[in-house]
Design a protein around this motif. Structure first.
Motif, PDB file in Angstrom:
ATOM      1  N   ARG A 114       0.883  -1.255  -0.059  1.00 43.06           N
ATOM      2  CA  ARG A 114       0.099  -0.106  -0.114  1.00 43.06           C
ATOM      3  C   ARG A 114       0.702   1.175  -0.012  1.00 43.06           C
ATOM      4  NH1 ARG A 114      -4.684   0.255  -2.024  1.00 43.06           N
ATOM      5  NH2 ARG A 114      -3.300  -0.830  -3.485  1.00 43.06           N
TER       6      ARG A 114
ATOM      7  N   ASN B 280     -13.695  -5.787  -6.608  1.00 39.04           N
ATOM      8  CA  ASN B 280     -12.647  -4.847  -6.050  1.00 39.04           C
ATOM      9  C   ASN B 280     -11.210  -5.698  -6.231  1.00 39.04           C
ATOM     10  OD1 ASN B 280     -10.914  -3.028  -4.958  1.00 39.04           O
ATOM     11  ND2 ASN B 280     -12.195  -2.742  -3.169  1.00 39.04           N
TER      12      ASN B 280
ATOM     13  N   ARG C 289      -8.334  -5.046  -3.905  1.00 40.84           N
ATOM     14  CA  ARG C 289      -8.386  -5.691  -2.615  1.00 40.84           C
ATOM     15  C   ARG C 289      -7.934  -7.196  -2.767  1.00 40.84           C
ATOM     16  NH1 ARG C 289     -13.652  -4.334   0.520  1.00 40.84           N
ATOM     17  NH2 ARG C 289     -14.077  -6.690  -0.237  1.00 40.84           N
TER      18      ARG C 289
END
Lengths: 234, 286
Positions: free
Chosen positions: B81, B184, B187
């Motif tokens: 991230r 998504n 994710r």
């Protein structure tokens, strides 16, 4: 239901869509015609929030809600189905997996696994095959069935008849008519003018990224000359 | 030098099991997600040290293992991230970035743990040797072999028999399309990255108990993992298993029969294999 107003899309510096406006209502098949490179696929990608195009401005409203700026998975979750150009099946997934991997956009779901197989019996026979082991027609059925499993209210179909034999094109038209009967809207990108005339309620013609002609299909069918000048078909 | 004894074969297989645990995480990240994560070795070492500290403090090997996996997954979260998402698909940038992370992590571990060698304490139950009518073999090494097999089965089931596994495969095939169908996928990829990192951490604890932990252990395990994944083929779980057995056995053969050529015995055949099968044994082109 879907309201596209004055949309401009860009690939880097290239200005591909130019103040484009159109709408698709509930239970309506709207055909999007135009030669290659006129912006049909760009419009579909702009609605879906798929990049590129790198920049989309204007307004794309879904039941009054703005879609521009949302990531594509959120656009899809609002009930907008997508059948991409070239089918884009997943080579490592079986037919069954294509239909079970996605979640419905709404909690109430009209579409189940069994219903999809009822609707597309050919797929039921091929359920253990992988996406890359199907014929062209079966692939298209699967691409449509796959998006139906997300329980959409509208489906954006990008050249579904591409590469299909005439008998499969007719079958596809029947399926689209049945989906319309279920209340789905369809925005259909089509190169095949006669197929589009057979199945659509209204149509738009795109040229260099703008709408140059729009009409109710029934009106156009009587006077094809007005269309063929844009499409270069005879 | 009369061929391999049963003892040496078992040594090769148990080393292969450890390699598989580490390389399976590597094949998730490097093979499936196509992220060249050169920090995988450093994650292994960090997992080993964290596991050592947690296991010696609490006296529980299990807690040590869970702490190592959790801590390394957390480091993985920061890497994915905080850093990797800014370099996108650019492989050169991924290499430089993760190499930088490797130096950073290694130096931090050197500050914290110094240059001494540590061994993760093994639980009482797994100490000592099993005795089959006169043939003795360490229980812990057999446990590693069993764990390697268990990790293989669990990962295979996850990837091939669950909805999450199908989502991972679909995302690897065509991330744009699966996203446009309401998934998504970022994710899902993040989860896969964290799972791969956690497996490096697990490897660190497991390996730290019989190979010991020391400042350059990360580079050795990274080189072996690379060899395993390249021999097996990127992204193939079965390939990683076969590659791990090949590297584990070649390593043992090299050490026993040609000690002065031990590395050549692994990397010579690897180079030869790549000349004829550039994608590895089970690799698919994309």
């Amino acid at each position: 239901m879907l309201e596209v107003s004055e949309v401009n899309s860009f690939y880097g510096e290239a200005h591909v869509l130019n103040d484009l406006s159109l709408s698709v209502g509930k239970g309506e098949i709207v055909a999007l015609l135009g030669r290659n490179g006129m912006g049909k696929t760009t419009l579909i990608r702009s609605i879906m929030g798929v990049k590129p195009p790198s920049r989309v401005i204007g307004s794309i409203k879904w039941n009054g809600e703005e879609l521009i700026g949302l990531p594509s998975f959120e656009v899809a979750r609002k009930g907008i189905g997508y059948v991409p150009q070239g089918r884009r099946l997943f080579p490592s997934l079986t037919v069954t997996e294509h239909l079970t991997v996605l979640k419905p956009a709404h909690e109430k779901t009209g579409w189940t696994f069994e219903k999809a197989f009822d609707f597309f019996p050919r797929l039921a026979e091929r359920r253990q095959n992988r996406g890359d082991q199907l014929s062209g027609g079966e692939r298209q059925m699967l691409a449509i069935a796959r998006t139906l499993m997300t329980d959409p209210n509208i489906i954006l179909m990008d050249e579904p008849s591409e590469g299909l034999a005439p008998v499969m094109v007719r079958h596809l038209e029947k399926i689209m008519a049945e989906l319309r009967g279920e209340g789905l809207g369809i925005l259909l990108v089509e190169q095949n003018l006669y197929s589009a005339l057979d199945v659509s309620d209204r149509l738009y013609v795109l040229e260099t990224g703008r709408v140059v002609h729009s009409d109710v299909t029934a009106n156009v069918a009587a006077n094809l000359d007005s269309l063929t000048q844009y499409l270069g078909v005879h | 030098m009369n061929g391999l004894s049963l003892l040496q074969i078992l040594n090769g297989l148990t080393f292969a099991a450890l390699l598989f645990i580490v390389a399976s995480g590597f094949t998730l990240i490097f093979g499936l997600l196509r992220i060249v994560n050169l920090a995988h070795g450093a994650l292994y070492l960090a997992g080993g040290y964290v596991g050592y500290s947690a296991a010696t403090t609490t006296g529980s090997f299990l807690i040590g293992t869970m702490a190592a996996m959790g801590a390394v997954a957390l480091i993985g979260l920061v890497i994915e991230r905080g850093l990797l998402r800014f370099v996108g698909d650019n492989e050169m940038r991924q290499v430089l970035l993760t190499l930088g992370v490797t130096f950073l992590l290694n130096d931090m571990l050197l500050v914290l743990y110094g240059g001494d060698t540590f061994t993760v304490p093994v639980p009482e139950l797994l100490r000592g040797a099993l005795n089959w009518s006169g043939f003795f073999y360490p229980k812990y090494r057999l446990f590693v072999l069993g764990l390697g097999i268990a990790v293989f089965i669990l990962l295979w089931l996850l990837l091939n028999r669950t909805r999450l596994g199908a989502l991972i495969r679909a995302g690897v095939d065509d991330a744009e399309t699966i996203a446009a169908l309401g998934v998504n996928i970022r994710r899902i990829f993040l989860f896969t990255f964290l799972l791969g990192a956690a497996l490096a951490g697990l490897g660190g604890v497991i390996g730290g108990a019989f190979l010991t932990l020391y400042p350059s252990a990360d580079a050795e395990i990274l080189v072996f993992s690379l060899a395993v994944v390249i021999i097996g083929g990127r992204g193939s779980l079965l390939g990683a298993a076969v590659g791990a057995i090949a590297v584990g056995m070649l390593n043992t053969i090299g050490q026993v029969m040609f000690p002065e050529l031990a590395y050549f015995v692994i990397f010579g055949p690897m180079a030869l294999l790549l000349a004829f099968r550039p994608l590895g044994l089970f690799g698919r082109s994309v």
